[in-house]
Design a protein around this motif. Structure first.
Motif, mmCIF file in Angstrom:
data_model
loop_
_atom_site.group_PDB
_atom_site.id
_atom_site.type_symbol
_atom_site.label_atom_id
_atom_site.label_comp_id
_atom_site.label_asym_id
_atom_site.label_seq_id
_atom_site.Cartn_x
_atom_site.Cartn_y
_atom_site.Cartn_z
ATOM 1 N N LEU A 17 0.840 -1.191 0.000
ATOM 2 C CA LEU A 17 0.000 0.000 0.000
ATOM 3 C C LEU A 17 0.877 1.243 0.000
ATOM 4 C CD1 LEU A 17 -2.794 -1.013 2.527
ATOM 5 C CD2 LEU A 17 -2.999 -0.766 0.035
ATOM 6 N N LEU A 18 0.361 2.315 -0.602
ATOM 7 C CA LEU A 18 1.050 3.600 -0.651
ATOM 8 C C LEU A 18 0.221 4.646 0.078
ATOM 9 C CD1 LEU A 18 2.013 3.603 -4.447
ATOM 10 C CD2 LEU A 18 3.483 2.986 -2.510
ATOM 11 N N ASP A 19 0.892 5.595 0.707
ATOM 12 C CA ASP A 19 0.155 6.698 1.329
ATOM 13 C C ASP A 19 -0.140 7.766 0.266
ATOM 14 O OD1 ASP A 19 2.456 8.289 1.007
ATOM 15 O OD2 ASP A 19 2.991 8.204 3.137
ATOM 16 N N ASP A 20 -0.720 8.874 0.659
ATOM 17 C CA ASP A 20 -1.105 9.926 -0.284
ATOM 18 C C ASP A 20 0.086 10.547 -0.995
ATOM 19 O OD1 ASP A 20 -3.744 9.502 0.362
ATOM 20 O OD2 ASP A 20 -3.818 11.120 1.849
ATOM 21 N N ASN A 21 1.287 10.365 -0.450
ATOM 22 C CA ASN A 21 2.502 10.897 -1.067
ATOM 23 C C ASN A 21 3.240 9.847 -1.892
ATOM 24 O OD1 ASN A 21 2.219 13.503 0.119
ATOM 25 N ND2 ASN A 21 2.913 12.615 2.057
ATOM 26 N N GLY A 22 2.648 8.652 -2.036
ATOM 27 C CA GLY A 22 3.284 7.588 -2.803
ATOM 28 C C GLY A 22 4.359 6.834 -2.055
ATOM 29 N N VAL A 23 4.389 6.948 -0.738
ATOM 30 C CA VAL A 23 5.384 6.264 0.095
ATOM 31 C C VAL A 23 4.807 4.918 0.564
ATOM 32 C CG1 VAL A 23 6.712 6.408 2.242
ATOM 33 C CG2 VAL A 23 6.380 8.456 0.834
ATOM 34 N N ARG A 24 5.628 3.873 0.517
ATOM 35 C CA ARG A 24 5.211 2.544 0.976
ATOM 36 C C ARG A 24 4.798 2.599 2.444
ATOM 37 N NH1 ARG A 24 9.628 -1.777 -1.427
ATOM 38 N NH2 ARG A 24 9.643 -0.930 -3.535
ATOM 39 N N THR A 25 3.636 1.982 2.741
ATOM 40 C CA THR A 25 3.190 1.972 4.130
ATOM 41 C C THR A 25 3.154 0.567 4.719
ATOM 42 O OG1 THR A 25 0.855 1.879 3.480
ATOM 43 C CG2 THR A 25 1.822 4.068 3.858
ATOM 44 N N GLU A 26 2.646 -0.408 3.969
ATOM 45 C CA GLU A 26 2.576 -1.779 4.489
ATOM 46 C C GLU A 26 2.492 -2.765 3.340
ATOM 47 O OE1 GLU A 26 -1.621 -2.944 5.898
ATOM 48 O OE2 GLU A 26 -1.573 -0.776 6.186
ATOM 49 N N PRO A 27 2.999 -3.990 3.532
ATOM 50 C CA PRO A 27 2.893 -5.010 2.486
ATOM 51 C C PRO A 27 1.426 -5.295 2.175
ATOM 52 C CG PRO A 27 4.389 -5.718 4.221
ATOM 53 C CD PRO A 27 3.693 -4.483 4.714
ATOM 54 N N LEU A 28 1.150 -5.566 0.898
ATOM 55 C CA LEU A 28 -0.221 -5.838 0.479
ATOM 56 C C LEU A 28 -0.398 -7.291 0.045
ATOM 57 C CD1 LEU A 28 -3.065 -4.720 -0.133
ATOM 58 C CD2 LEU A 28 -2.211 -4.056 -2.384
ATOM 59 N N GLU A 29 0.372 -7.736 -0.924
ATOM 60 C CA GLU A 29 0.175 -9.071 -1.495
ATOM 61 C C GLU A 29 1.510 -9.622 -1.957
ATOM 62 O OE1 GLU A 29 -1.412 -12.193 -1.994
ATOM 63 O OE2 GLU A 29 -3.174 -10.980 -2.406
ATOM 64 N N ARG A 30 1.614 -10.944 -1.901
ATOM 65 C CA ARG A 30 2.785 -11.656 -2.414
ATOM 66 C C ARG A 30 2.261 -12.854 -3.182
ATOM 67 N NH1 ARG A 30 8.472 -10.566 -1.145
ATOM 68 N NH2 ARG A 30 9.457 -12.122 -2.446
ATOM 69 N N GLU A 31 2.660 -12.998 -4.444
ATOM 70 C CA GLU A 31 2.214 -14.110 -5.293
ATOM 71 C C GLU A 31 3.421 -14.709 -6.004
ATOM 72 O OE1 GLU A 31 -1.970 -12.278 -7.018
ATOM 73 O OE2 GLU A 31 -0.153 -11.994 -8.190
ATOM 74 N N SER A 32 3.332 -15.994 -6.290
ATOM 75 C CA SER A 32 4.327 -16.633 -7.154
ATOM 76 C C SER A 32 3.622 -17.722 -7.939
ATOM 77 C CB SER A 32 5.496 -17.195 -6.341
ATOM 78 O OG SER A 32 5.043 -18.189 -5.463
ATOM 79 N N GLY A 33 4.189 -18.056 -9.083
ATOM 80 C CA GLY A 33 3.546 -19.076 -9.889
ATOM 81 C C GLY A 33 4.232 -19.324 -11.211
ATOM 82 N N PHE A 34 3.473 -19.936 -12.114
ATOM 83 C CA PHE A 34 3.973 -20.353 -13.409
ATOM 84 C C PHE A 34 2.904 -20.131 -14.464
ATOM 85 C CE2 PHE A 34 5.947 -22.860 -10.104
ATOM 86 C CZ PHE A 34 7.281 -22.645 -10.356
ATOM 87 N N LEU A 35 3.331 -19.627 -15.615
ATOM 88 C CA LEU A 35 2.450 -19.451 -16.764
ATOM 89 C C LEU A 35 2.874 -20.439 -17.832
ATOM 90 C CD1 LEU A 35 0.212 -17.698 -18.137
ATOM 91 C CD2 LEU A 35 2.088 -16.347 -19.092
#
Length: 170
Positions: free
Chosen positions: A62-80
């Motif tokens: 997530l980003l705050d109103d100034n575009g600064v990282r605030t907290e982790p949101l999602e982590r994904e891994s996989g194969f196409l």
């Protein structure tokens, strides 16, 4: 940035070669269960090791109103995985999420894009209720754009997240 078809690229991956590389950018996430839409940052990597599939890694925050990282949101891994179908190039996208969800998407290549929907969703006992999703990826003006619709929390399929990512390497 031009697409480079290297000698080690399996022929099956040529239709998705435009995806190979590391991408970074900003998107928007929201859902009826959330308190408004939020801006997020994301880094994505599509790579291959000479075999007929792409490896996928994604992390977002997530980003705050100034575009600064605030907290982790999602982590994904996989194969196409890419293979010829009866009338078009088919894809299988296998994803695992750190939040206890695994998905199998089925779909197809459409020009410089992919359109997929879940065939299987599996959840651990501690994962939030999540039942279906669609994903679209596309190359637009040299950028990687993607859209995710999902069905979760007893709600039908609806808009959830989208982003525009710039190639940073590859």
């Amino acid at each position: 940035m031009p697409i480079e078809l290297t000698p080690d690229l399996p022929p099956e991956l040529v239709p998705v070669a435009w995806m190979i590389g590391t991408w970074a950018g900003v998107g928007v996430v929201g859902y009826p269960s959330m308190d408004g839409d939020r801006q997020f940052g994301q880094e994505v990597e599509f790579s291959h090791d000479g075999r007929a599939f792409l490896s996928y890694q994604s992390r977002s925050w997530l980003l705050d109103d100034n575009g600064v990282r605030t907290e982790p949101l999602e982590r994904e891994s996989g194969f196409l995985r890419v293979f010829p179908g009866p009338s078009r190039i088919e894809v299988e996208f296998l994803l695992a999420h750190a939040r206890g969800i695994a998905e199998v998407f089925l779909g197809h290549v459409e020009g410089a894009g992919l359109r997929m929907q879940t065939d299987v969703v599996a959840r651990t006992a501690t994962a939030e209720e999540y039942t279906a999703a669609t994903r679209m990826y596309g190359a637009v003006d040299g950028d990687l754009l993607w859209v995710l619709d999902m069905a979760a929390g007893g709600r039908p399929l609806g808009a959830h997240a989208s982003a525009r990512l710039k190639r940073v390497s590859g």
